[in-house]
Design an enzyme around this catalytic site. Structure first.
Site, PDB file in Angstrom:
ATOM      1  N   ARG A 146       0.834  -1.201   0.000  1.00 35.92           N
ATOM      2  CA  ARG A 146       0.000   0.000   0.000  1.00 35.92           C
ATOM      3  C   ARG A 146       0.868   1.250   0.000  1.00 35.92           C
ATOM      4  O   ARG A 146       2.094   1.176   0.081  1.00 35.92           O
ATOM      5  CB  ARG A 146      -0.970  -0.017   1.195  1.00 35.92           C
ATOM      6  CG  ARG A 146      -0.256  -0.365   2.506  1.00 35.92           C
ATOM      7  CD  ARG A 146      -0.877   0.229   3.701  1.00 35.92           C
ATOM      8  NE  ARG A 146      -0.802   1.682   3.647  1.00 35.92           N
ATOM      9  CZ  ARG A 146       0.313   2.373   3.897  1.00 35.92           C
ATOM     10  NH1 ARG A 146       1.452   1.776   4.201  1.00 35.92           N
ATOM     11  NH2 ARG A 146       0.302   3.685   3.837  1.00 35.92           N
ATOM     12  N   GLY A 147       0.209   2.428  -0.076  1.00 32.90           N
ATOM     13  CA  GLY A 147       0.946   3.696  -0.163  1.00 32.90           C
ATOM     14  C   GLY A 147       1.119   4.044  -1.636  1.00 32.90           C
ATOM     15  O   GLY A 147       1.547   3.197  -2.434  1.00 32.90           O
ATOM     16  N   ASP A 180      -2.073  11.120  -2.171  1.00 29.31           N
ATOM     17  CA  ASP A 180      -2.357  10.022  -3.100  1.00 29.31           C
ATOM     18  C   ASP A 180      -2.633  10.532  -4.506  1.00 29.31           C
ATOM     19  O   ASP A 180      -2.431   9.810  -5.480  1.00 29.31           O
ATOM     20  CB  ASP A 180      -3.534   9.200  -2.593  1.00 29.31           C
ATOM     21  CG  ASP A 180      -3.119   8.438  -1.335  1.00 29.31           C
ATOM     22  OD1 ASP A 180      -3.230   9.008  -0.233  1.00 29.31           O
ATOM     23  OD2 ASP A 180      -2.629   7.304  -1.476  1.00 29.31           O
TER      24      ASP A 180
HETATM   25  O1  MRU Z   1      -4.839   3.434   1.688  1.00 32.17           O
HETATM   26  P1  MRU Z   1      -3.349   3.454   1.832  1.00 32.17           P
HETATM   27  O2  MRU Z   1      -2.866   2.871   3.106  1.00 32.17           O
HETATM   28  O3  MRU Z   1      -2.637   2.930   0.612  1.00 32.17           O
HETATM   29  O4  MRU Z   1      -3.085   4.979   1.959  1.00 32.17           O
HETATM   30  C1  MRU Z   1      -2.255   5.655   1.186  1.00 32.17           C
HETATM   31  C2  MRU Z   1      -1.366   6.377   2.049  1.00 32.17           C
HETATM   32  O5  MRU Z   1      -0.510   5.804   2.676  1.00 32.17           O
HETATM   33  C3  MRU Z   1      -1.505   7.761   2.176  1.00 32.17           C
HETATM   34  O6  MRU Z   1      -2.672   8.340   2.191  1.00 32.17           O
HETATM   35  C4  MRU Z   1      -0.269   8.503   2.094  1.00 32.17           C
HETATM   36  O7  MRU Z   1      -0.361   9.690   2.707  1.00 32.17           O
HETATM   37  C5  MRU Z   1       0.233   8.652   0.730  1.00 32.17           C
HETATM   38  S1  MRU Z   1       1.346   7.432   0.261  1.00 32.17           S
HETATM   39  C6  MRU Z   1       2.919   7.942   0.842  1.00 32.17           C
END
Ligand code: MRU
Length: 312
Positions: free
Chosen positions: A45-46, A212
C-alpha cells in the site's frame, strides 16, 4: 534500510503490511493477479509503492499477458494516480522489467530529495503531527512525509512525533509507529479525534502528511481524515505541509472534485465494534483544498499550491 519490495527476476517479494506490527512476513508474488490481490488487500500500500508494485506486476506477465495484467492492476485502487501512471509506462516500454526498475529507482531518488527539501522547510519544527503511513512501507526509499520527519530527526532538531491511528485500517498505529520505533524517533500514538485539540493547543509545530493524488489546481487527495487536520492547522495558524513525488501530481485532473475517492468495505468500519448489519460509509480518502495547504514538497522543491499552479 527497510525495503518493502524486492524484485528478483521471477517474483516480487513484499513485506506483508497486513501482518505488521506483530509479525514480519514476506509475500512472494509470481503474477500480476497475485500482485493485484496484495494491493487490493493493502498488503502492499501507499501511493508510490503501489505504483512500483504494479509496474513489477505488469512485468511479471509480459509479454503475453500484458494487456490483461494492465487492466487487472489498474482496477485495484482508483485514487492514487501513481498506479495507473506506472502501469501505462511499463505497458509502453520495450523492456518491461527495465522500466519497472527505472520507476523504482526514480522513486527512491525522489524520496531522498523530498526528505531534504522538507527538512529545509521545516528546520525549526520540534514536534510534528502526521497521519496514515508515509514511510519506507508506503514509498520506495525513505518514503514521503515520514522521510521528511526522519531527515529532521537525523539533523538533530526534531524532538518527537505524534502519529494518528488513521482509522479505519490503523496504518498509523500499526505501520507508522513500527517505522518510527525502528528509526529510533520518539513518538506518541493518538486516536484520530484527539488530533485537532492537540493542534489547537500548540502541542505540535506543524502537520506533515503524504498524498495520493494532487490535482492541477493543488487540491490534495490523501488518507481520510486529512481534510480535518488541514482545517485544524489553518485555525491554529500552523503549517500544513504535504509531501509526495511529482508522480502523484495529476495534470489531467483539474481539481479535487474530479478525483475518484475509493470506497472500501463496510466491514473495515464495523470491525468488532458495531453490529454486523450496521450501515456504513467507508471513503478511504478525502480532498483538502489547495488553499489549506501551506506547502507541497516534491523532489523538485517546495511549492505553494494555494498561490501557484501545480505542474507534474
Ligand atoms: O490506503 P493506503 O494505506 O494505501 O493509503 C495511502 C497512504 O498511505 C496515504 O494516504 C499517504 O499519505 C500517501 S502514500 C505515501
Amino acid at each position: 534500510m527497510l525495503q518493502a519490495l524486492r524484485f528478483d527476476g521471477d517474483a516480487l517479494r513484499a513485506i506483508d503490511q497486513t501482518a505488521l506490527p506483530f509479525e514480519e512476513r514476506q509475500l512472494v508474488l509470481h503474477s500480476a493477479d497475485e500482485v493485484a490481490d496484495a494491493i487490493r488487500r493493502l498488503a502492499i500500500r501507499g501511493a508510490p509503492l503501489i505504483g512500483v508494485a504494479a509496474a513489477y506486476g505488469v512485468a511479471l506477465d509480459a509479454p503475453d499477458g500484458i494487456e490483461a495484467a494492465c487492466e487487472t492492476l489498474r482496477s485495484t485502487r482508483p485514487t492514487a494516480v501513481n498506479l495507473a501512471r506506472a502501469v501505462d509506462r511499463v505497458r509502453a516500454a520495450a523492456d518491461p522489467v527495465a522500466e519497472a526498475r527505472a520507476i523504482e529507482a526514480e522513486e527512491i531518488a525522489n524520496s531522498d530529495a523530498i526528505a531534504a527539501h522538507g527538512a529545509d522547510l521545516l528546520r525549526d519544527a520540534r514536534r510534528i503531527l502526521t497521519h496514515c503511513n508515509t514511510g519506507a512501507l508506503a514509498a520506495p526509499g525513505r518514503g514521503t512525509a515520514l522521510a521528511v520527519i526522519a531527515e529532521l530527526f537525523s539533523r538533530g532538531g526534531l524532538q518527537g512525533v505524534i502519529a494518528t491511528e488513521s482509522r479505519p485500517l490503523l496504518q498509523g498505529a500499526r505501520l507508522t509507529v513500527w517505522e518510527l520505533r525502528r528509526l529510533g524517533i520518539p513518538h506518541e500514538l493518538v486516536v484520530d479525534s484527539a488530533a485537532a485539540g492537540l493542534i489547537a493547543s500548540g502541542t505540535v509545530d506543524a502537520v506533515v502528511v503524504g498524498c495520493d493524488r494532487v490535482a492541477a489546481n493543488g487540491d490534495v487527495a490523501n488518507k481520510v481524515g486529512t481534510y480535518g487536520l488541514a482545517l485544524a492547522a489553518q485555525a491554529a495558524e500552523m503549517p500544513f505541509v504535504v509531501a509526495g513525488p511529482t508522480s502523484t501530481i495529476d495534470p489531467d485532473c483539474p481539481s479535487g472534485a474530479s478525483i475518484v475517492i475509493e470506497e472500501r468495505s463496510a466491514d473495515e468500519v464495523r470491525r468488532d465494534f458495531a453490529l454486523p448489519d450496521t450501515p456504513c460509509r467507508n471513503p478511504a480518502f478525502d480532498v483538502t483544498p489547495a488553499a489549506l495547504v501551506t506547502a507541497l514538497v516534491t523532489e523538485q522543491g517546495v511549492r505553494r499550491p494555494g498561490r501557484e499552479p501545480v505542474r507534474a
